[in-house]
Design a protein around this motif. Structure first.
Motif, mmCIF file in Angstrom:
data_model
loop_
_atom_site.group_PDB
_atom_site.id
_atom_site.type_symbol
_atom_site.label_atom_id
_atom_site.label_comp_id
_atom_site.label_asym_id
_atom_site.label_seq_id
_atom_site.Cartn_x
_atom_site.Cartn_y
_atom_site.Cartn_z
ATOM 1 N N SER A 16 0.837 -1.211 0.000
ATOM 2 C CA SER A 16 0.000 0.000 0.000
ATOM 3 C C SER A 16 0.867 1.255 0.000
ATOM 4 C CB SER A 16 -0.887 -0.025 1.265
ATOM 5 O OG SER A 16 -1.668 1.143 1.378
ATOM 6 N N ILE A 18 3.064 4.400 0.324
ATOM 7 C CA ILE A 18 4.458 4.768 0.035
ATOM 8 C C ILE A 18 5.278 3.520 -0.323
ATOM 9 C CG2 ILE A 18 6.583 5.662 1.098
ATOM 10 C CD1 ILE A 18 4.703 7.544 2.784
ATOM 11 N N ASP A 37 4.527 -7.898 3.794
ATOM 12 C CA ASP A 37 3.369 -7.193 4.353
ATOM 13 C C ASP A 37 2.479 -8.223 5.042
ATOM 14 O OD1 ASP A 37 0.973 -5.371 4.567
ATOM 15 O OD2 ASP A 37 2.149 -4.123 3.205
ATOM 16 N N GLN A 39 -0.898 -7.784 4.447
ATOM 17 C CA GLN A 39 -2.046 -7.774 3.518
ATOM 18 C C GLN A 39 -1.675 -8.640 2.318
ATOM 19 O OE1 GLN A 39 -4.385 -4.176 2.737
ATOM 20 N NE2 GLN A 39 -2.716 -3.015 3.667
ATOM 21 N N LEU A 62 4.993 -11.028 5.970
ATOM 22 C CA LEU A 62 5.957 -10.567 6.981
ATOM 23 C C LEU A 62 5.259 -9.632 7.949
ATOM 24 C CD1 LEU A 62 8.752 -9.844 8.221
ATOM 25 C CD2 LEU A 62 9.148 -8.349 6.255
ATOM 26 N N ASP A 63 5.004 -10.155 9.149
ATOM 27 C CA ASP A 63 4.547 -9.273 10.230
ATOM 28 C C ASP A 63 5.817 -8.692 10.839
ATOM 29 O OD1 ASP A 63 3.842 -8.082 12.612
ATOM 30 O OD2 ASP A 63 2.398 -9.627 13.184
ATOM 31 N N VAL A 64 6.011 -7.401 10.664
ATOM 32 C CA VAL A 64 7.289 -6.777 11.039
ATOM 33 C C VAL A 64 7.543 -6.763 12.548
ATOM 34 C CG1 VAL A 64 7.526 -5.377 8.953
ATOM 35 C CG2 VAL A 64 6.260 -4.460 10.935
ATOM 36 N N ASN A 90 9.498 0.286 5.948
ATOM 37 C CA ASN A 90 8.449 1.280 5.665
ATOM 38 C C ASN A 90 7.158 1.027 6.429
ATOM 39 O OD1 ASN A 90 6.817 3.174 3.740
ATOM 40 N ND2 ASN A 90 5.863 1.158 3.507
ATOM 41 N N TYR A 155 3.104 7.311 18.217
ATOM 42 C CA TYR A 155 3.589 7.459 16.841
ATOM 43 C C TYR A 155 4.803 8.387 16.797
ATOM 44 C CZ TYR A 155 3.451 8.186 11.772
ATOM 45 O OH TYR A 155 3.772 8.251 10.434
ATOM 46 N N LYS A 159 8.580 7.308 15.811
ATOM 47 C CA LYS A 159 9.266 7.895 14.655
ATOM 48 C C LYS A 159 10.550 8.618 15.074
ATOM 49 C CE LYS A 159 6.562 6.575 11.296
ATOM 50 N NZ LYS A 159 7.053 5.535 10.374
ATOM 51 N N GLY A 186 6.005 14.246 5.204
ATOM 52 C CA GLY A 186 4.914 15.035 5.784
ATOM 53 C C GLY A 186 3.609 14.333 5.482
ATOM 54 N N ILE A 188 1.072 12.661 3.449
ATOM 55 C CA ILE A 188 1.095 12.011 2.134
ATOM 56 C C ILE A 188 -0.250 11.333 1.900
ATOM 57 C CG2 ILE A 188 2.363 10.403 0.632
ATOM 58 C CD1 ILE A 188 4.116 12.752 1.721
ATOM 59 N N THR A 190 -2.210 8.741 1.394
ATOM 60 C CA THR A 190 -2.266 7.276 1.443
ATOM 61 C C THR A 190 -3.359 6.862 2.434
ATOM 62 O OG1 THR A 190 -0.829 6.857 3.344
ATOM 63 C CG2 THR A 190 0.282 7.244 1.236
HETATM 64 P P1 NAD Z 1 -0.346 2.743 4.363
HETATM 65 O O1 NAD Z 1 -1.327 2.497 5.437
HETATM 66 O O2 NAD Z 1 -0.831 2.989 2.971
HETATM 67 O O3 NAD Z 1 0.717 1.557 4.293
HETATM 68 C C1 NAD Z 1 1.218 0.924 5.439
HETATM 69 C C2 NAD Z 1 1.508 -0.520 5.089
HETATM 70 O O4 NAD Z 1 2.085 -1.138 6.245
HETATM 71 C C3 NAD Z 1 0.245 -1.321 4.728
HETATM 72 O O5 NAD Z 1 0.450 -2.048 3.536
HETATM 73 C C4 NAD Z 1 0.063 -2.242 5.921
HETATM 74 O O6 NAD Z 1 -0.547 -3.482 5.606
HETATM 75 C C5 NAD Z 1 1.511 -2.428 6.366
HETATM 76 N N1 NAD Z 1 1.587 -2.921 7.740
HETATM 77 C C6 NAD Z 1 0.896 -2.494 8.825
HETATM 78 N N2 NAD Z 1 1.221 -3.244 9.895
HETATM 79 C C7 NAD Z 1 2.123 -4.168 9.471
HETATM 80 C C8 NAD Z 1 2.817 -5.239 10.100
HETATM 81 N N3 NAD Z 1 2.648 -5.532 11.397
HETATM 82 N N4 NAD Z 1 3.678 -5.967 9.361
HETATM 83 C C9 NAD Z 1 3.855 -5.697 8.039
HETATM 84 N N5 NAD Z 1 3.218 -4.713 7.390
HETATM 85 C C10 NAD Z 1 2.363 -3.959 8.094
HETATM 86 O O7 NAD Z 1 0.494 3.992 4.874
HETATM 87 P P2 NAD Z 1 1.713 4.796 4.231
HETATM 88 O O8 NAD Z 1 1.393 6.212 4.339
HETATM 89 O O9 NAD Z 1 2.133 4.241 2.927
HETATM 90 O O10 NAD Z 1 2.811 4.498 5.343
HETATM 91 C C11 NAD Z 1 4.114 4.031 5.051
HETATM 92 C C12 NAD Z 1 5.072 4.606 6.070
HETATM 93 O O11 NAD Z 1 5.159 6.019 5.898
HETATM 94 C C13 NAD Z 1 4.650 4.371 7.526
HETATM 95 O O12 NAD Z 1 5.775 4.044 8.303
HETATM 96 C C14 NAD Z 1 4.099 5.713 7.928
HETATM 97 O O13 NAD Z 1 4.168 5.935 9.315
HETATM 98 C C15 NAD Z 1 5.019 6.632 7.152
HETATM 99 N N6 NAD Z 1 4.494 7.988 7.004
HETATM 100 C C16 NAD Z 1 3.344 8.213 6.336
HETATM 101 C C17 NAD Z 1 2.862 9.501 6.254
HETATM 102 C C18 NAD Z 1 1.587 9.838 5.525
HETATM 103 O O14 NAD Z 1 1.067 10.941 5.705
HETATM 104 N N7 NAD Z 1 1.052 8.954 4.706
HETATM 105 C C19 NAD Z 1 3.567 10.555 6.852
HETATM 106 C C20 NAD Z 1 4.748 10.279 7.523
HETATM 107 C C21 NAD Z 1 5.209 8.982 7.597
#
Ligand code: NAD
Length: 244
Positions: A16, A18, A37, A39, A62-64, A90, A155, A159, A186, A188, A190
């Motif tokens: 999903s 980023i 992931d 999912q 992969l559950d991280v 990520n 969070y 971070k 910042g 994003i 998603t």
């Molecule tokens: P997203 O929700 O689209 O994607 C997150 C992904 O992480 C999903 O595919 C989800 O299934 C996976 N995930 C969740 N728990 C998991 C686990 N236990 N094991 C494996 N995978 C797992 O969100 P995103 O915005 O793409 O987020 C990606 C990264 O960017 C995250 O670390 C998020 O904190 C960071 N981020 C996002 C934003 C934003 O505004 N979107 C801003 C700053 C940082």
């Protein structure tokens, strides 16, 4: 010869947002990409999309938060593509409750998925990254890892920890042929934004819009590539001016 020829990248949260954008971009540049992931169906869809476009990709569940899953994912990556050169930590989840309303279980979950994951990932991948002689780790933090931010305390704490963990590990690995850097997005566009008021996020971003996942993926790709060969322990902010 393309930008990522010879590289094999494991991207967590690649089903999903980023992570998906980063996986696509790395694959387009010629990397073998493993998407890790929880999912499974969405992860398989990304693999299909990449392979249909002529790239090389593989999915692992992969559950991280699980050290066992990490060890299996690294082993499967090596079995599938012969090595591991690049790790993109990520996957992450957020929490928006104020500290006085945050249950301990919720705190623990966010720390596990968003912070401990980076520790487990770098630990599990370190031997293969070192063996590659030219490893790169890209840890996705947040602008909330630099300024406190308005989100939940777990969070921001997670971070911030990822930011310093990256620098600590980068120094430990500096002479071992592995670089480690962090990216600080910042707001994003998603699914993680959930039902947050997007207009508020747009209004508080100096550039007056949300970022797109590809705009973060561009920076992940740079740090994964040899173009950033003298960068380690660095942090790059991608936030439309929020922290400026
Ligand atoms: P997203 O929700 O689209 O994607 C997150 C992904 O992480 C999903 O595919 C989800 O299934 C996976 N995930 C969740 N728990 C998991 C686990 N236990 N094991 C494996 N995978 C797992 O969100 P995103 O915005 O793409 O987020 C990606 C990264 O960017 C995250 O670390 C998020 O904190 C960071 N981020 C996002 C934003 C934003 O505004 N979107 C801003 C700053 C940082």
């Amino acid at each position: 010869m393309t930008r990522f020829t010879g590289k094999t990248a494991l991207v967590t949260g690649g089903a999903s947002g980023i992570g998906k954008a980063a996986a696509r971009q790395l694959a387009e540049g010629g990397a073998n990409v493993v998407i890790g992931d929880i999912q499974d169906a969405a992860g398989a869809d990304v693999v299909k999309e990449i392979t249909d476009a002529g790239g090389k990709a593989h999915y692992v569940h992969l559950d991280v938060t699980s050290e066992d899953d990490w060890n299996k994912a690294v082993a499967e990556t090596v079995k599938t593509f012969g090595g591991l050169t690049t790790l993109v930590n990520n996957a992450g989840i957020g929490d928006t409750l104020p500290i006085e309303e945050t249950p301990l279980a919720s705190w623990d979950k966010v720390i596990a998925v968003t912070q401990t994951s980076a520790f487990l990932g770098m630990k599990a991948a370190s031997a293969e990254l070192q063996k590659s002689g030219n490893g790169s780790v890209v840890n996705i933090s947040s602008m909330y890892g630099i300024v406190g931010g308005l989100g939940g305390p777990s969070y921001a704490a997670a971070k911030g920890a990822v930011r310093i963990l990256t620098k600590n590990t980068a120094l430990g690995w500096a002479k071992k042929g592995i670089r480690a850097n962090s990216v600080h997005p910042g707001y994003i566009n998603t699914p993680i934004l959930g039902d947050t008021d997007r207009q508020y996020l747009i209004d508080t971003t100096p550039m007056g819009r949300l970022g797109e996942p590809e705009e973060v993926a561009n920076v992940i790709a740079f740090l994964a590539s040899d173009e950033s060969s003298f960068m380690t322990g660095s942090e790059i902010v991608v936030d439309g001016g929020y922290t400026a």
